[in-house]
Design a protein around this motif. Sequence first.
Motif, PDB file in Angstrom:
ATOM      1  N   THR A  39      21.932 -16.872   1.095  1.00 38.39           N
ATOM      2  CA  THR A  39      22.736 -17.754   1.946  1.00 38.39           C
ATOM      3  C   THR A  39      23.474 -18.744   1.069  1.00 38.39           C
ATOM      4  OG1 THR A  39      21.143 -17.562   3.766  1.00 38.39           O
ATOM      5  CG2 THR A  39      22.688 -19.405   3.851  1.00 38.39           C
ATOM      6  N   LEU A  40      24.787 -18.819   1.245  1.00 40.85           N
ATOM      7  CA  LEU A  40      25.616 -19.786   0.517  1.00 40.85           C
ATOM      8  C   LEU A  40      26.339 -20.661   1.532  1.00 40.85           C
ATOM      9  CD1 LEU A  40      27.209 -17.436  -2.199  1.00 40.85           C
ATOM     10  CD2 LEU A  40      25.244 -18.970  -2.462  1.00 40.85           C
ATOM     11  N   LYS A  41      26.136 -21.968   1.439  1.00 38.63           N
ATOM     12  CA  LYS A  41      26.763 -22.905   2.372  1.00 38.63           C
ATOM     13  C   LYS A  41      27.996 -23.530   1.739  1.00 38.63           C
ATOM     14  CE  LYS A  41      22.323 -24.110   4.490  1.00 38.63           C
ATOM     15  NZ  LYS A  41      21.369 -25.211   4.777  1.00 38.63           N
ATOM     16  N   GLU A  42      28.915 -23.926   2.606  1.00 39.64           N
ATOM     17  CA  GLU A  42      30.136 -24.632   2.180  1.00 39.64           C
ATOM     18  C   GLU A  42      30.843 -23.884   1.052  1.00 39.64           C
ATOM     19  OE1 GLU A  42      31.348 -27.257   3.761  1.00 39.64           O
ATOM     20  OE2 GLU A  42      29.648 -27.140   5.146  1.00 39.64           O
ATOM     21  N   THR A  43      31.039 -22.584   1.245  1.00 40.62           N
ATOM     22  CA  THR A  43      31.700 -21.778   0.213  1.00 40.62           C
ATOM     23  C   THR A  43      33.205 -22.043   0.193  1.00 40.62           C
ATOM     24  OG1 THR A  43      31.967 -19.955   1.773  1.00 40.62           O
ATOM     25  CG2 THR A  43      30.002 -19.927   0.371  1.00 40.62           C
ATOM     26  N   SER A  44      33.782 -21.826  -0.961  1.00 39.46           N
ATOM     27  CA  SER A  44      35.238 -21.913  -1.093  1.00 39.46           C
ATOM     28  C   SER A  44      35.842 -20.547  -0.745  1.00 39.46           C
ATOM     29  CB  SER A  44      35.617 -22.294  -2.512  1.00 39.46           C
ATOM     30  OG  SER A  44      35.248 -21.260  -3.421  1.00 39.46           O
ATOM     31  N   GLU A  45      37.165 -20.533  -0.533  1.00 37.71           N
ATOM     32  CA  GLU A  45      37.830 -19.270  -0.228  1.00 37.71           C
ATOM     33  C   GLU A  45      37.698 -18.304  -1.397  1.00 37.71           C
ATOM     34  OE1 GLU A  45      42.297 -17.593   0.901  1.00 37.71           O
ATOM     35  OE2 GLU A  45      41.855 -19.752   1.104  1.00 37.71           O
ATOM     36  N   GLN A  46      37.714 -18.850  -2.642  1.00 44.58           N
ATOM     37  CA  GLN A  46      37.577 -18.015  -3.838  1.00 44.58           C
ATOM     38  C   GLN A  46      36.197 -17.358  -3.884  1.00 44.58           C
ATOM     39  OE1 GLN A  46      38.711 -21.074  -3.766  1.00 44.58           O
ATOM     40  NE2 GLN A  46      40.762 -21.115  -4.711  1.00 44.58           N
ATOM     41  N   ALA A  50      35.433 -13.340  -3.708  1.00 45.87           N
ATOM     42  CA  ALA A  50      34.696 -12.719  -4.811  1.00 45.87           C
ATOM     43  C   ALA A  50      33.523 -11.892  -4.302  1.00 45.87           C
ATOM     44  CB  ALA A  50      34.207 -13.801  -5.781  1.00 45.87           C
ATOM     45  N   ILE A  51      32.752 -12.456  -3.347  1.00 49.37           N
ATOM     46  CA  ILE A  51      31.610 -11.735  -2.788  1.00 49.37           C
ATOM     47  C   ILE A  51      32.089 -10.507  -2.000  1.00 49.37           C
ATOM     48  CG2 ILE A  51      29.589 -11.885  -1.276  1.00 49.37           C
ATOM     49  CD1 ILE A  51      29.375 -13.558  -3.830  1.00 49.37           C
ATOM     50  N   THR A  52      33.177 -10.679  -1.257  1.00 48.59           N
ATOM     51  CA  THR A  52      33.747  -9.559  -0.501  1.00 48.59           C
ATOM     52  C   THR A  52      34.110  -8.409  -1.441  1.00 48.59           C
ATOM     53  OG1 THR A  52      34.617 -10.968   1.261  1.00 48.59           O
ATOM     54  CG2 THR A  52      35.675  -8.829   0.964  1.00 48.59           C
ATOM     55  N   GLY A  53      34.647  -8.746  -2.621  1.00 49.35           N
ATOM     56  CA  GLY A  53      35.027  -7.729  -3.584  1.00 49.35           C
ATOM     57  C   GLY A  53      33.860  -6.900  -4.078  1.00 49.35           C
ATOM     58  N   ILE A  54      32.656  -7.457  -4.022  1.00 49.98           N
ATOM     59  CA  ILE A  54      31.468  -6.719  -4.472  1.00 49.98           C
ATOM     60  C   ILE A  54      30.843  -5.921  -3.336  1.00 49.98           C
ATOM     61  CG2 ILE A  54      29.139  -6.926  -5.466  1.00 49.98           C
ATOM     62  CD1 ILE A  54      31.381  -7.498  -7.446  1.00 49.98           C
ATOM     63  N   ILE A  55      30.608  -6.566  -2.175  1.00 47.95           N
ATOM     64  CA  ILE A  55      29.829  -5.896  -1.131  1.00 47.95           C
ATOM     65  C   ILE A  55      30.707  -5.259  -0.049  1.00 47.95           C
ATOM     66  CG2 ILE A  55      27.904  -7.481  -1.521  1.00 47.95           C
ATOM     67  CD1 ILE A  55      28.573  -8.888   1.049  1.00 47.95           C
ATOM     68  N   GLY A  56      32.025  -5.566  -0.054  1.00 48.12           N
ATOM     69  CA  GLY A  56      32.928  -4.931   0.904  1.00 48.12           C
ATOM     70  C   GLY A  56      32.863  -5.497   2.304  1.00 48.12           C
ATOM     71  N   LYS A  57      32.272  -6.669   2.470  1.00 46.75           N
ATOM     72  CA  LYS A  57      32.179  -7.302   3.790  1.00 46.75           C
ATOM     73  C   LYS A  57      33.071  -8.545   3.779  1.00 46.75           C
ATOM     74  CE  LYS A  57      28.085  -7.861   5.652  1.00 46.75           C
ATOM     75  NZ  LYS A  57      26.746  -8.463   5.938  1.00 46.75           N
ATOM     76  N   VAL A  58      33.910  -8.727   4.795  1.00 50.47           N
ATOM     77  CA  VAL A  58      34.826  -9.871   4.863  1.00 50.47           C
ATOM     78  C   VAL A  58      34.121 -11.045   5.553  1.00 50.47           C
ATOM     79  CG1 VAL A  58      37.043 -10.712   5.701  1.00 50.47           C
ATOM     80  CG2 VAL A  58      36.812  -8.332   4.951  1.00 50.47           C
ATOM     81  N   PHE A  59      34.233 -12.252   4.947  1.00 49.93           N
ATOM     82  CA  PHE A  59      33.611 -13.461   5.497  1.00 49.93           C
ATOM     83  C   PHE A  59      34.713 -14.432   5.923  1.00 49.93           C
ATOM     84  CE2 PHE A  59      30.592 -11.764   2.407  1.00 49.93           C
ATOM     85  CZ  PHE A  59      29.439 -11.672   3.176  1.00 49.93           C
ATOM     86  N   TYR A  60      34.532 -15.020   7.113  1.00 49.55           N
ATOM     87  CA  TYR A  60      35.523 -15.967   7.618  1.00 49.55           C
ATOM     88  C   TYR A  60      34.967 -17.404   7.677  1.00 49.55           C
ATOM     89  CZ  TYR A  60      37.879 -11.696   9.031  1.00 49.55           C
ATOM     90  OH  TYR A  60      38.489 -10.469   9.017  1.00 49.55           O
ATOM     91  N   GLU A  61      33.641 -17.529   7.860  1.00 50.21           N
ATOM     92  CA  GLU A  61      33.017 -18.859   7.956  1.00 50.21           C
ATOM     93  C   GLU A  61      32.687 -19.379   6.564  1.00 50.21           C
ATOM     94  OE1 GLU A  61      32.750 -20.385  10.805  1.00 50.21           O
ATOM     95  OE2 GLU A  61      33.499 -18.636  11.927  1.00 50.21           O
ATOM     96  N   ARG A  62      32.545 -20.719   6.463  1.00 48.59           N
ATOM     97  CA  ARG A  62      32.213 -21.338   5.169  1.00 48.59           C
ATOM     98  C   ARG A  62      30.765 -21.043   4.767  1.00 48.59           C
ATOM     99  NH1 ARG A  62      35.672 -25.179   3.256  1.00 48.59           N
ATOM    100  NH2 ARG A  62      34.024 -26.453   2.353  1.00 48.59           N
ATOM    101  N   LYS A  63      29.894 -20.822   5.756  1.00 49.79           N
ATOM    102  CA  LYS A  63      28.521 -20.410   5.469  1.00 49.79           C
ATOM    103  C   LYS A  63      28.460 -18.890   5.536  1.00 49.79           C
ATOM    104  CE  LYS A  63      23.768 -20.702   7.202  1.00 49.79           C
ATOM    105  NZ  LYS A  63      22.865 -21.248   8.232  1.00 49.79           N
ATOM    106  N   ILE A  64      28.039 -18.276   4.421  1.00 53.34           N
ATOM    107  CA  ILE A  64      27.987 -16.811   4.389  1.00 53.34           C
ATOM    108  C   ILE A  64      26.575 -16.333   4.070  1.00 53.34           C
ATOM    109  CG2 ILE A  64      30.403 -16.715   3.660  1.00 53.34           C
ATOM    110  CD1 ILE A  64      29.457 -15.906   0.873  1.00 53.34           C
TER     111      ILE A  64
END
Length: 433
Positions: A39-46, A50-64
């Motif tokens: 769990t990562l809170k208050e994530t930046s768009e970058q 970056a995480i999406t590029g590895i696992i292939g899942k798109v995140f829209y919320e700041r908490k992923i």
Amino acid sequence: MNSNRECAEYFRNQKVYDRCFQELWKKWRSYGRVAGKITLKETSEQERRAITGIIGKVFYERKIQFSFAEFEAGLQRTRFAPVDMKQVLEEYFGKKLQTSQTEQKEKEKQKNDFLLTILDDFKKKTGENSVAAKWLETVIARKKYGNQVIIKEYRKDPQQAEHLVKNAGNALLKLEELKDMETDSPLAVFAADVSGNPHYFDRGSPGGMLLIHGICYLKNADSPENAHSWRKLLQSVRIIPDNVSSLVHAYGLHLMTKDGLHPAYEAFCERKEPYVITMENMRGILGTQAEEKVYIVENEMVFTYLLSHLCDQSATVLCTSGQPRSVALLLISMILKGKAEIYYSGDIDPDGIRIADKLWKKFGDGIHIWRMSPQDYEKSCSMEKIGDSGISKLENISHRQLKLTAEAVKIKRLAGYQENILQELLRDIKGEA
């Protein structure tokens, strides 16, 4: 280049993955394998990209949130595949990765090896059945008699902890010598003789605490709860603590020695002057002589006022200056053995009530609680407020009258002081109605 090292180097150069790898490290330490959710809170768009590029899942919320397994599967689809996740993490952080449980077991083994090495040293130098060796064996086997003190110091500095344990063991050996010689040793002299530092075994220091634990082992005793029981424990092994700071002010109390009344204190009594008694002065004192009623007050100013208004009247008055110290407790025991009755009065606040209650619990009805009733509280009341922490001290009072007074204090939440009932105290001592 090794694929695991190459993979780790790539991610180490991409700071956007730093928080992710910190969490991956924690999960491996907890589970010892690829498991758990990240769990990562208050994530930046970058970070999210970056995480999406590895696992292939798109995140829209700041908490992923994603699973460790998803991230590891993503890595196996990169150019670095095949990769070993544990080795990647070790290369990334530059240190060996162990589970918390394994690390704890290793620390426990290091600690036991540390103690066993000292134990072996004691056995070689002092014999397998020496008091030092037997004490340390018990510390290791039963986790008692100083184990916590040793481990606390070991975590700070293993080398200093080794000196600490050896000094404590040598102190116990020295105590055996004192017992055979039937001689006393001042604490500072004893400490200097064992360690080279006269303050090494001072109360509250690591050396002092470990020495007390060692003595508890010798005596099969519980740890002392206060300064008085600490002093008694030391004296039981012929160690004399500081006998000057434990003092009581007195007036009209005669001290008995094997040769009769103590001449120095008799001079004060004849001159009707107050004097100071320390624990050092009590050496050789066998008992006391006093008036039928002995009055004890807590406050020095109250003591001074009462004596200045007694007008040479015969009386026995003591002042404890707050919490009664060892010399006061010893004198009270002697006075009660001499069949005199003791009347104790202290400030009517949480600390004063607790002191009075403890004295009554210790000495029973030979101690009369004096001028500490609810009515006296009303007369002695000041404008000084008592906070919640003070009020909490008034729980578990045992003396019947003090219980009632404690309830009155809880309601009013103001401190009562002896200075506000000086005339009442003086009339009681003079025997005036």
